[in-house]
Scaffold this motif. Structure first.
Motif, PDB file in Angstrom:
ATOM      1  N   THR A   7       1.409 -51.902  34.333  1.00 49.92           N
ATOM      2  CA  THR A   7       0.782 -50.629  34.682  1.00 49.92           C
ATOM      3  C   THR A   7      -0.676 -50.641  34.242  1.00 49.92           C
ATOM      4  O   THR A   7      -1.077 -51.466  33.413  1.00 49.92           O
ATOM      5  N   LYS A  49       9.433 -42.132  36.548  1.00 52.09           N
ATOM      6  CA  LYS A  49       8.264 -43.005  36.489  1.00 52.09           C
ATOM      7  C   LYS A  49       7.077 -42.227  35.918  1.00 52.09           C
ATOM      8  O   LYS A  49       6.780 -41.114  36.349  1.00 52.09           O
ATOM      9  N   VAL A  69       8.729 -47.358  35.459  1.00 52.27           N
ATOM     10  CA  VAL A  69       9.578 -46.909  36.564  1.00 52.27           C
ATOM     11  C   VAL A  69      10.618 -45.960  35.980  1.00 52.27           C
ATOM     12  O   VAL A  69      10.822 -45.919  34.771  1.00 52.27           O
ATOM     13  N   GLY A  70      11.271 -45.225  36.849  1.00 51.24           N
ATOM     14  CA  GLY A  70      12.334 -44.341  36.394  1.00 51.24           C
ATOM     15  C   GLY A  70      13.586 -45.120  36.043  1.00 51.24           C
ATOM     16  O   GLY A  70      13.840 -46.200  36.587  1.00 51.24           O
ATOM     17  N   GLU A 107      10.121 -48.597  43.186  1.00 48.80           N
ATOM     18  CA  GLU A 107       8.999 -48.187  42.335  1.00 48.80           C
ATOM     19  C   GLU A 107       8.269 -49.388  41.736  1.00 48.80           C
ATOM     20  O   GLU A 107       7.095 -49.293  41.384  1.00 48.80           O
TER      21      GLU A 107
END
Length: 125
Positions: A7, A49, A69-70, A107
Motif C-alpha cells: 500500500t 479495506k 484488504v478486507g 481488492e
C-alpha cells in the motif's frame, strides 16, 4: 508461493490462497525508528479495506496500520507485543502483525506489486 502486495501507507500483505500476512515494510520501520510498542487486534475481528487494524509506536511517533484488504483476523503475532523491536529487525519476516482471511481477492488488484512499490518509495526522496 506467496504473492506480496503493498500500500502507499507502507503496509504489505503476503497472500497464499485466501490467507494474507500483514505487516509494515522495511521502509516504514526505518522511517518510524525504534519501535517500542505494538497494539494488535483481536482474533475474529473483521476489517474493511483501509480500516485501522493495529497501532505501532516508536521513539518518534505513533502510527496506525491499515488493513490492505478486507478480511477476518485469524491470527496475530503476539511475539511482537512482547518484543516490538523484532519489527525493526525483520519487518517482512518475524515482524509480521496479523493474518487475515481475505474477504475479496479482487481488492488485491488495487495494491502495488514489488516493482511498483520500489518505484513509489524512490519518489519519496
Amino acid at each position: 508461493m506467496a504473492d506480496t502486495r503493498y500500500t502507499k501507507d507502507h503496509e504489505y500483505i503476503q497472500v497464499t490462497g485466501d490467507i494474507g500476512v500483514v505487516g509494515i515494510t522495511d521502509y516504514a520501520q526505518q522511517q518510524l525508528g525504534d519501535i517500542v510498542f505494538v497494539e494488535l487486534p483481536e482474533v475474529g475481528r473483521s476489517f474493511g479495506k483501509g480500516d485501522e487494524a493495529a497501532v505501532v509506536e516508536s521513539v518518534k511517533a505513533a502510527s496506525e496500520i491499515y488493513a490492505p484488504v478486507g478480511g477476518e483476523v485469524i491470527e496475530v503475532n503476539a511475539a511482537i507485543e512482547g518484543e516490538p523491536a523484532v519489527v525493526n529487525e525483520d519487518p517482512t519476516g518475524r515482524g509480521w502483525f496479523l493474518k487475515l482471511r481475505v474477504a475479496d481477492a479482487a481488492e488485491l488488484g488495487d495494491l502495488m506489486d514489488e516493482g511498483a512499490y520500489r518505484q513509489y518509495v524512490a519518489t519519496l526522496g
